[in-house]
Design a protein around this motif. Structure first.
Motif, PDB file in Angstrom:
ATOM      1  N   MET A 120      -5.758  11.302   9.805  1.00  0.00           N
ATOM      2  CA  MET A 120      -5.906  10.852   8.405  1.00  0.00           C
ATOM      3  C   MET A 120      -7.239  11.090   8.142  1.00  0.00           C
ATOM      4  O   MET A 120      -7.765  10.976   7.120  1.00  0.00           O
ATOM      5  N   ALA A 121      -8.105  11.684   9.096  1.00  0.00           N
ATOM      6  CA  ALA A 121      -9.475  11.922   8.957  1.00  0.00           C
ATOM      7  C   ALA A 121      -9.884  12.823   7.882  1.00  0.00           C
ATOM      8  O   ALA A 121     -10.529  12.771   7.045  1.00  0.00           O
TER       9      ALA A 121
ATOM     10  N   GLN B 153      -8.763  12.101   4.126  1.00  0.00           N
ATOM     11  CA  GLN B 153      -9.799  11.058   3.660  1.00  0.00           C
ATOM     12  C   GLN B 153     -10.952  11.663   3.288  1.00  0.00           C
ATOM     13  O   GLN B 153     -11.596  11.250   2.231  1.00  0.00           O
ATOM     14  N   LEU B 154     -11.541  12.503   4.139  1.00  0.00           N
ATOM     15  CA  LEU B 154     -13.054  13.248   3.823  1.00  0.00           C
ATOM     16  C   LEU B 154     -12.907  14.038   2.549  1.00  0.00           C
ATOM     17  O   LEU B 154     -13.829  14.202   2.027  1.00  0.00           O
TER      18      LEU B 154
ATOM     19  N   THR C  75     -11.333  13.314   0.015  1.00  0.00           N
ATOM     20  CA  THR C  75     -11.396  12.769  -1.205  1.00  0.00           C
ATOM     21  C   THR C  75     -13.202  12.431  -1.704  1.00  0.00           C
ATOM     22  O   THR C  75     -13.286  12.171  -2.734  1.00  0.00           O
TER      23      THR C  75
ATOM     24  N   ASN D 116      -7.244   1.571   7.839  1.00  0.00           N
ATOM     25  CA  ASN D 116      -7.833   2.455   7.002  1.00  0.00           C
ATOM     26  C   ASN D 116      -9.513   3.018   7.275  1.00  0.00           C
ATOM     27  O   ASN D 116     -10.224   3.149   6.395  1.00  0.00           O
TER      28      ASN D 116
ATOM     29  N   GLY E 221     -12.850   4.042   7.603  1.00  0.00           N
ATOM     30  CA  GLY E 221     -13.602   5.119   7.003  1.00  0.00           C
ATOM     31  C   GLY E 221     -14.169   6.147   7.918  1.00  0.00           C
ATOM     32  O   GLY E 221     -14.749   5.648   9.134  1.00  0.00           O
ATOM     33  N   TYR E 222     -14.047   7.439   7.796  1.00  0.00           N
ATOM     34  CA  TYR E 222     -14.707   8.621   8.786  1.00  0.00           C
ATOM     35  C   TYR E 222     -16.138   8.713   8.146  1.00  0.00           C
ATOM     36  O   TYR E 222     -16.482   8.810   6.995  1.00  0.00           O
TER      37      TYR E 222
ATOM     38  N   LYS F  70     -19.420   6.469   4.100  1.00  0.00           N
ATOM     39  CA  LYS F  70     -18.151   6.734   4.384  1.00  0.00           C
ATOM     40  C   LYS F  70     -17.339   6.857   2.913  1.00  0.00           C
ATOM     41  O   LYS F  70     -17.859   6.324   2.043  1.00  0.00           O
ATOM     42  N   PRO F  71     -16.251   7.491   2.659  1.00  0.00           N
ATOM     43  CA  PRO F  71     -15.450   7.573   1.501  1.00  0.00           C
ATOM     44  C   PRO F  71     -15.255   6.203   0.745  1.00  0.00           C
ATOM     45  O   PRO F  71     -14.991   5.255   1.564  1.00  0.00           O
TER      46      PRO F  71
ATOM     47  N   SER G  80     -13.004   3.257  -0.935  1.00  0.00           N
ATOM     48  CA  SER G  80     -11.680   2.501  -0.732  1.00  0.00           C
ATOM     49  C   SER G  80     -11.522   2.833   0.690  1.00  0.00           C
ATOM     50  O   SER G  80     -10.079   2.836   0.815  1.00  0.00           O
ATOM     51  N   THR G  81     -12.190   2.836   1.801  1.00  0.00           N
ATOM     52  CA  THR G  81     -11.902   2.816   3.256  1.00  0.00           C
ATOM     53  C   THR G  81     -12.210   1.609   3.924  1.00  0.00           C
ATOM     54  O   THR G  81     -13.435   0.935   3.269  1.00  0.00           O
TER      55      THR G  81
END
Length: 595
Positions: free
Chosen positions: A20-21, A24-25, A27, A225, A227-228, A243-244, A246-247
């Motif tokens: 998922m990283a 997610q990143l 975004t 979820n 964040g990375y 971090k992005p 909504s994480t």
């Protein structure tokens, strides 16, 4: 003109990290994805894979996780830097080139080579000694790889590479190479190189810097979820970690400080291929919701040597797991282990096989990880974990075949064999040494089908001593009444490994507690707290900028990493165990903590 800012996303913290990283990143507004995959055990596993298949030898996740997103990465001109080449960087390059052809993409893919020391082992054998023990090289190695630096990565990016694949390099060099390329830092601008290395160090473990494995775990929202991390980097070496949107996760000074000191040993002299970094005056500043500014890293010239991690096989191992439920479960588990070992030894004698080279019994659920400090012998539900090592694979098979009888021969409440009969697995040990950079030679970079080119690496000389920090007095012994409190109430902690040593960072929750911690949390007290688990010396280092102390506990992990037979071979729990230490504080402080 707006100041140049480079956003680097930490898209992988280890082989096995979540896919998922990357999505997610993507975004977020990132310019680079940094993907870290390697550890010593990873290298040995992948070396074995390459022995069976010449096209293997790199983590399959590297290519698989990029595949669904590579078209968008190419469209947005995001560049990727990864050590996902492992023991076969050219194989990883070919796999990515095939993927690009399949997707109709035209990307310039570079490989960095020169970390593999295996071809030079014979010429190094007479003079090479293990860094901690002084032992000679084993007769046969599985792998031997030097930790290369950032300059080859920067050179590949300078020549237009879209994806840079390395074998073994310092994890932090992945980010440093990016920043050398983007900001034109010179190889002797040591403060900048230390700052860039800190960027990589913060990003290399993925969500460990965004609230993962944080001491105050109950304050970290959204594990599902998490964040990375993204580092927004500036030419002066400072950066903001975020971090992005909504994480989950949490970015505050405490979560970042835990990662700054993670596994660095002496924070005044963290030795890397390009620089000896000094993190003792690093400053962390909350500059927004889930945004922390990091600055203050200093650097010194690197040494003239590369660190080399080699691995070798030292026999075979079997791990049995037997659940036992009911009254006297701990005693039943211990007797079960004794009976299994005695039966195996009886069979060994009949077949003229030697004894086990080592055995280790843990009764999970009884606090066995605490050694002699365990306090849960009356639990009614345990898992016996019995580890046996032997020079002969056949002996492990003999031991394993006897496990099927435990449910009908031994203790009532034995519910079966967890995960079935164990298969023999190789015991892989780490051998760390240093090699002169001049002896190893310059790294090479190849981009696409172009001829490889050599990247010169500056060679410094001499030993870099630990930077001195200003002497700060400990708190005076209190005159009035005192109260014993858990260290956890005054500090957060994180632990990891450095070979067979444990590295525990103790970070004050408030700067005003530092003199108390300096007085109460001494090396002697830390050694006593881990009595029975730690058999070597304990050294304390201070990081004043972080209001923190770093402890190095030697001979602490039962061999460490791959070789250890413990349930916690890397000392991941040591930080939390350290926070159970009782320390003496004035009653006024205790009352303040209660409010």
């Amino acid at each position: 003109m707006a100041e140049k800012v480079i956003n680097i996303g930490g898209a992988s913290g280890a082989w096995g990290d979540s896919p998922m990283a990357i999505p997610q990143l993507l975004t977020a507004d990132v310019h680079y994805l940094m993907m870290d995959y390697l550890a010593e055990v990873t290298m040995s596993l992948l070396a074995r894979a390459r022995m069976k298949d010449a096209n293997a030898g790199f983590p399959p996740d590297f290519v698989a996780y990029l595949k669904p997103h590579l078209a968008e990465i190419a469209r947005r001109r995001i560049r990727v830097v990864s050590n996902g080449g492992a023991v076969n960087p050219q194989g990883a390059k070919r796999a990515l080139e095939a993927l690009c052809a399949e997707l109709g993409l035209s990307l310039k893919i570079a490989v960095v080579e020169g970390d593999d020391v295996m071809a030079r082992i014979d010429q190094l054998r007479e003079t090479t000694r293990e860094a901690s023990t002084g032992e000679k090289l084993p007769p046969k190695l599985l792998t031997a790889n030097a930790y290369l630096g950032a300059l080859p990565i920067a050179a590949a990016l300078d020549r237009g590479a879209d994806i840079v694949i390395t074998g073994r390099c310092a994890d932090s060099a992945l980010a440093l190479g990016i920043l050398i390329h983007e900001f034109g830092w010179s190889a002797d601008d040591y403060d900048k190189l230390a700052a860039g290395s800190l960027v990589g160090h913060i990003l290399e473990c993925g969500p460990q810097s965004t609230g993962g494995v944080h001491t105050d775990w109950d304050k970290v929202p959204g594990w599902e979820n998490i964040g990375y991390p993204v580092a927004s980097c500036r030419i002066d070496g400072s950066f903001v970690l975020w971090k992005p949107d909504s994480t989950g996760g949490l970015i505050v000074p405490a979560t970042v400080a835990e990662q700054v000191l993670y596994e660095v040993g002496d924070p005044a002299a963290y030795m890397l291929p390009d620089v000896v970094a000094d993190f003792t005056q690093v400053k962390l500043e909350q500059v927004g919701d889930n945004r922390v500014r990091v600055s203050g890293a200093k650097g010194h010239p690197p040494t003239s040597q590369y660190k080399v991690s080699a691995t070798f096989q030292d026999g075979w191992r079997g791990v049995a797991a037997v659940p036992i439920v009911g009254t006297d479960a701990v005693a039943k588990a211990e007797r079960t282990a004794e009976a299994l070992l005695a039966r195996a030894r009886m069979l060994f004698r009949q077949r003229q096989l030697p004894d086990f080279t080592a055995t280790h019994t843990e009764v999970l659920g009884s606090e066995s990880a605490y050694g002699p400090k365990a306090r849960a012998r009356h639990t009614r539900e345990v898992l016996l974990r019995l580890v046996v090592d032997h020079a002969d694979r056949e002996a492990i098979d003999i031991f394993a075949r006897e496990l099927g009888s435990v449910g009908i021969s031994f203790a009532q409440g034995t519910t079966g064999i967890f995960s079935g009969r164990p298969k023999p697995t190789p015991v892989v040990r780490l051998f760390t040494f240093f090699v002169d950079k001049a002896v190893l030679g310059a790294p090479k970079v190849q981009i696409g089908d172009d001829d490889p080119f050599i990247v010169g690496v500056p060679i410094q000389g001499g030993y870099i001593a630990s930077a001195e920090t200003a002497a700060v007095p400990a708190a005076a012994a209190p005159d009035g009444p005192t109260v014993d409190v858990d260290l956890r109430s005054l500090a957060v902690a994180r632990s990891g490994d450095k070979g067979n040593s444990s590295n525990i960072a103790i970070i004050a929750r408030d700067p005003k507690y530092v003199p108390l911690l300096r007085r109460e949390v001494t090396p002697e007290k830390m050694a006593a707290h881990f009595e029975g688990l730690v058999h070597g010396s304990v050294t304390r280092f201070e990081a004043p900028g972080l209001h923190a102390f770093n402890f190095l506990l030697e001979d602490a992990l039962g061999g460490g990493g791959m070789a250890s037979r413990r349930i916690d071979p890397q000392g991941k729990a040591f930080g939390q165990m350290a926070l159970e230490m009782k320390i003496r504080v004035p009653r006024a402080v205790a009352q303040e903590l209660e409010r």
